[in-house]
Design an enzyme around this catalytic site. Structure first.
Site, short mmCIF file in Angstrom:
data_model
loop_
_atom_site.label_atom_id
_atom_site.label_comp_id
_atom_site.label_asym_id
_atom_site.label_seq_id
_atom_site.Cartn_x
_atom_site.Cartn_y
_atom_site.Cartn_z
N GLY A 61 -5.07 3.47 -8.00
CA GLY A 61 -5.27 3.74 -9.43
C GLY A 61 -4.40 4.86 -9.99
O GLY A 61 -4.53 5.22 -11.16
N ASP A 102 0.82 -1.21 0.00
CA ASP A 102 0.00 0.00 0.00
C ASP A 102 0.86 1.27 0.00
O ASP A 102 1.60 1.53 0.94
CB ASP A 102 -0.90 -0.05 1.24
N ASP A 150 -10.78 3.71 -1.39
CA ASP A 150 -11.44 2.70 -0.56
C ASP A 150 -12.96 2.66 -0.78
O ASP A 150 -13.60 3.70 -0.88
CB ASP A 150 -11.18 3.00 0.92
C1 GAL Z 1 -5.71 2.11 2.73
C2 GAL Z 1 -6.15 0.98 1.84
C3 GAL Z 1 -7.16 0.16 2.60
C4 GAL Z 1 -6.52 -0.37 3.88
C5 GAL Z 1 -5.93 0.78 4.69
C6 GAL Z 1 -5.12 0.29 5.88
O1 GAL Z 1 -4.78 2.89 2.06
O2 GAL Z 1 -6.71 1.50 0.66
O3 GAL Z 1 -7.64 -0.90 1.80
O4 GAL Z 1 -5.53 -1.28 3.54
O5 GAL Z 1 -5.10 1.59 3.90
O6 GAL Z 1 -4.55 1.32 6.61
#
Ligand code: GAL
Length: 652
Positions: free
Chosen positions: A445, A403, A466
C-alpha cells in the site's frame, strides 16, 4: 475536579471494602494466558511486548498487558465485590498512533467502557461493582485506524473478593454452523460471467459447473480460434480477433441441464473479475515444494472447488535458489550461463508443473520481486526483469505476484517515481511476453498504490501488510478498505491480502484458523463485497466441511465476481455496527450488515442511507433464502464479530 472526587470516593469505598475482609486478587495472578489478544503475548505485569506497564508516565507494578482486539473471560464467585483497573495505551507506543476502547461486559450487557484512549494520551480508571455478575469479559477493541500500535494495558487491575477466587476460562466457543446449501445434482454453471483475454495469446478457461458427473459441455458462439473439450469443459486456443463475444455455455448430465451466458472480451484488459484461486504462503510459506503445489491443484479439482470457479494455483516465495544457502536443496547457482533464473531442487520441473496444472484446466501463478532477493532471501528479478518475465511466460505462468521487499535497498526513497519505477519495468517486460499474465503488485500500500496501480499495469495491488489469522488483523485490514472503492474496477482490484480460513500456519506446522466461525463469515462476506482477489490461504488437501461451505457458496461468490466490478462502500458506521453496500450489474444491491462488537446486537440498514426507496425483496446469501419484502429498512440481529450478507432486489 470530577476525577479527584471519583478517586477519593473509590478510595473510601475500597478502604471500607478492604476493612470488610475482602482479598485483593490481582488480575495478573490468574491464568491470563487464556486471553485472546490481537498481537504479541498476554503480559503478566508487563506489556504485550514484555516491557514494564507504564501509562502516561506512571509505572504500575501489576497489570495485564494486551493488544487490541483482546478478550479475557473471568468466571466470578458470589463473593466477588469489585473490579478495579487503570487503563490506557502503554508508553512504549507513546510516539505512535495507537488508539483503543476498553470495555467490560457481563454475559448480557456492557458494564463499562472507556473513551477512545490514545498513545501518549491520558489513562482512565475504572472501579465497578461485580455483584450479581457471573462472567466478566475484559475486552479491548480497535478504533477506526485499525489495530496498529494498540498496546492496551489493564494496569493495577484487581478484584476484591470474599471467598472463592475468580477463574479465567476460555472464550466460549461458537458452533461452526454451515449455512451454504449443498449444490444440487443437476448441472449448475458457476464462475465468472465476463472473462478477458488478449488476442493471439494462449487461452484457457475451465467451465465451472457443479452437478453429478459425467457431464457434457457445449459452447455456442465461441470466437474463432477457440475450441471446447466437451467432456472436461475446458476451452483452449487463441482468439484471433479482438472483440466482445457472447457465448452460451451449457452443461448436461443424467439429471438435467443448465445454460449460462459468458461474455468473452478479447482486448487489452485481463482479470475482468477478481482472480479466484489459492496461494501457498499462508499455509506452507518456506515449506513449499513442487509436490505440494501439484497436490493443491489436484485438491482444487477433486474437492469440487474448481466447479465453483476457483482457478488459480499460485506459488509464493521460495521456489528459486537461495544464493548463500549451504543447504544442497536450496543453494546452488542462482542463474544458468545465459542468465536464466534457476529453480531450487524442491522444484525440479517447473515447466512440467505448469503443464500439469493447465491439463486440469487451472491456471498457475508465480512470485518474485524487483529487488536482488525476495522477502525470504531467494533470487529475484533485479536487472534481469526481461529475461525473467520471458522465463515465467515460457514456463507457462498466468499470474505474477511482484513483491517490493528487498527493493527497499535499491530505491532511493519512497517518492512516487521511485515506488513506481520497478513496477513499470516489469510491466514492460511482461507486455513483451505475449502471454496473459495477471500482474499483482505487492508493496503493502506504499504511496497509496491504489491511486496509481493501474497506471503501472497492475491488475491488483496489495493495499496492506500481511494478514494473519486473528480478528484484529482481519478486521483492521478488511474494514480499513473504506475509501478505496473508487480505484477498483474490471482489470483493477484492491487486494487486502489472502484468506485465512481453513488450516493455515505459514508452514510446516499447520493449525485451524484462529478466527471464530462468525469471524470467518465476516471475512469471506467482506472480501466478497470488496471485490477482492480471493486467494485461499489454507491447505486444500485438508478442507473440513465448514471451510468448504465458506468457499463454495455460489451466491456469495457471485457478489465478488459481479461483472460490474464495483467495490462496496461503507454506508454507515454507528459504533460497532457497519453497513457496506455494493452495486451489482442487474441493478440489485449486495449489503453486508456487520457487528464489529463482541456481543449480539441488532443492526439496521435504512433505505435512506442506501439512497433507495420503495419495496425490496431481501435474499439471505449464505442460506440462499428469500426473507420477504421490506420497505424503508431491513434489520437483523447479528452475533458478535458476525455478519448478515443479503442481496436486495427492487420489487414491482
Ligand atoms: C511478503 C508478502 C507475503 C509473502 C511473503 C513471502 O512481503 O507480503 O504475502 O509473499 O513476502 O516472503
Amino acid at each position: 475536579m470530577k476525577r479527584i472526587l471519583f478517586s477519593l470516593l473509590s478510595l473510601l469505598l475500597i478502604t471500607s471494602l478492604k476493612a470488610q475482609q475482602y482479598d485483593t486478587i490481582w488480575l495478573s495472578s490468574l491464568d491470563i494466558s487464556k486471553a485472546t489478544i490481537g498481537w504479541g503475548r498476554p503480559g503478566v505485569d508487563v506489556s504485550c511486548m514484555g516491557n514494564p506497564i507504564i501509562l502516561n508516565g506512571i509505572t504500575y507494578k501489576r497489570g495485564f498487558g494486551t493488544h487490541a482486539a483482546s478478550m479475557l473471560c473471568v468466571k466470578l464467585s458470589e463473593g466477588s465485590a469489585r473490579f478495579h483497573a487503570v487503563v490506557g495505551i502503554n508508553d512504549e507506543e507513546k510516539a505512535t498512533t495507537g488508539s483503543a476502547v476498553f470495555k467490560l461486559y457481563s454475559n448480557t450487557e456492557i458494564l463499562w467502557q472507556s473513551g477512545i484512549l490514545r498513545s501518549g494520551g491520558p489513562s482512565e480508571a475504572v472501579d465497578i461493582s461485580m455483584a450479581k455478575i457471573d462472567t466478566l469479559f475484559i475486552c479491548t477493541e480497535t478504533t477506526e485506524d485499525g489495530a496498529n500500535y494498540d498496546h492496551t494495558d489493564w494496569a493495577d487491575a484487581y478484584f476484591l473478593v470474599a471467598g472463592t477466587k475468580p477463574v479465567v476460562i476460555y472464550r466460549p466457543t461458537e458452533a461452526a454452523v454451515i449455512l451454504t446449501p449443498e449444490a444440487p445434482l443437476t448441472p449448475r454453471i458457476n464462475g465468472p460471467k465476463k472473462y478477458g483475454a488478449r488476442p493471439g495469446n494462449d487461452f484457457l478457461f475451465r467451465i465451472a459447473a457443479t452437478g453429478e458427473r459425467p457431464m457434457k459441455f457445449s459452447a455456442k458462439g465461441l470466437p474463432a480460434g477457440l475450441s471446447l473439450n466437451t467432456t472436461s469443459g475446458i476451452i483452449t486456443g487463441k482468439i484471433k480477433k479482438a472483440g466482445s463475444y457472447q457465448v452460451t455455455l451449457s452443461a448436461t448430465n443424467k439429471k438435467g441441464s443448465d445454460s449460462r451466458r459468458l461474455t468473452i472480451v478479447c482486448g487489452d484488459t485481463i482479470a475482468l473479475t477478481p482472480p479466484l484461486g489459492w496461494n501457498s504462503w499462508n499455509c506452507f510459506a518456506t515449506a513449499i515444494d513442487q509436490e505440494k503445489v501439484k497436490a493443491a491443484a489436484d485438491a482444487m479439482v477433486n474437492s469440487g472447488l474448481a466447479d465453483h470457479g476457483w482457478s488459480y494455483i499460485n506459488i509464493d516465495d521460495c521456489w528459486m535458489v537461495q544464493a548463500e544457502s549451504t543447504d544442497s536443496i536450496l543453494g546452488g547457482e542462482v542463474r544458468d550461463a545465459q542468465g536464466n533464473m534457476n529453480t531450487n531442487k524442491k522444484f525440479p520441473d517447473i515447466k512440467g508443473l505448469a503443464d500439469y496444472v493447465h491439463s486440469l484446466g487451472l491456471k498457475i501463478g508465480i512470485y518474485s520481486g524487483p529487488g536482488p532477493k525476495t522477502c525470504a532471501g531467494f533470487t529475484a528479478c533485479y536487472q534481469f526483469e526481461e529475461r525473467d518475465a520471458g522465463s515465467f511466460a515460457a514456463w507457462g505462468f498466468d499470474y505474477l505476484k511482484y513483491d517490493w521487499c528487498d527493493y527497499e535497498r535499491i530505491a532511493k526513497d519512497h517518492s512516487l517515481p521511485e515506488l513506481k519505477k520497478p513496477y513499470v519495468i516489469m510491466n514492460e517486460a511482461l507486455k513483451k511476453t505475449n502471454r496473459d499474465i495477471v500482474y499483482s503488485l505487492c508493496q503493502y500500500g506504499m504511496g497509496d498504490v491504489w491511486e496509481w496501480g493501474n497506471e503501472v499495469g497492475g491488475n491488483c495491488w496489495r493495499t496492506t501488510g500481511d494478514i494473519t489469522d486473528n480478528w484484529s488483523s482481519m478486521e483492521s485490514i478488511g474494514f480499513g478498505q473504506a475509501g478505496h472503492e473508487k480505484y477498483a474496477g474490471p482489470g483493477n482490484w484492491n487486494d487486502p491480502d489472502m484468506l485465512v480460513v481453513g488450516k493455515v500456519g505459514w508452514g510446516p506446522q499447520l493449525h485451524p484458523t484462529r478466527l471464530t466461525p462468525n469471524e470467518q463469515y465476516t471475512h469471506i462476506s467482506l472480501w466478497a463485497l470488496l471485490a477482492a482477489p480471493l486467494l485461499i490461504g489454507c491447505d486444500m488437501t485438508q478442507l473440513d466441511p465448514f471451510t468448504y461451505s465458506l468457499l463454495t457458496n455460489d451466491e456469495v461468490l457471485d457478489i465478488n465476481q459481479d461483472p460490474l466490478g464495483k467495490q462496496a462502500s461503507r454506508i454507515t458506521q454507528i459504533g460497532n455496527m457497519e453497513i457496506w453496500a455494493k452495486n451489482l450489474e442487474d441493478g440489485s444491491l449486495a449489503i453486508g450488515l456487520f457487528n464489529r462488537g463482541l456481543f449480539t446486537s441488532p443492526v439496521t440498514a435504512t433505505w435512506k442511507d442506501l439512497g433507495i426507496s420503495g419495496s425490496y425483496i431481501v435474499r439471505d446469501l449464505w442460506s440462499q433464502k428469500d426473507e420477504g419484502k421490506f420497505t424503508g429498512k431491513y434489520s437483523a440481529t447479528i452475533p458478535g464479530h458476525g455478519v448478515k450478507l443479503v442481496r436486495i432486489y427492487k420489487s414491482q
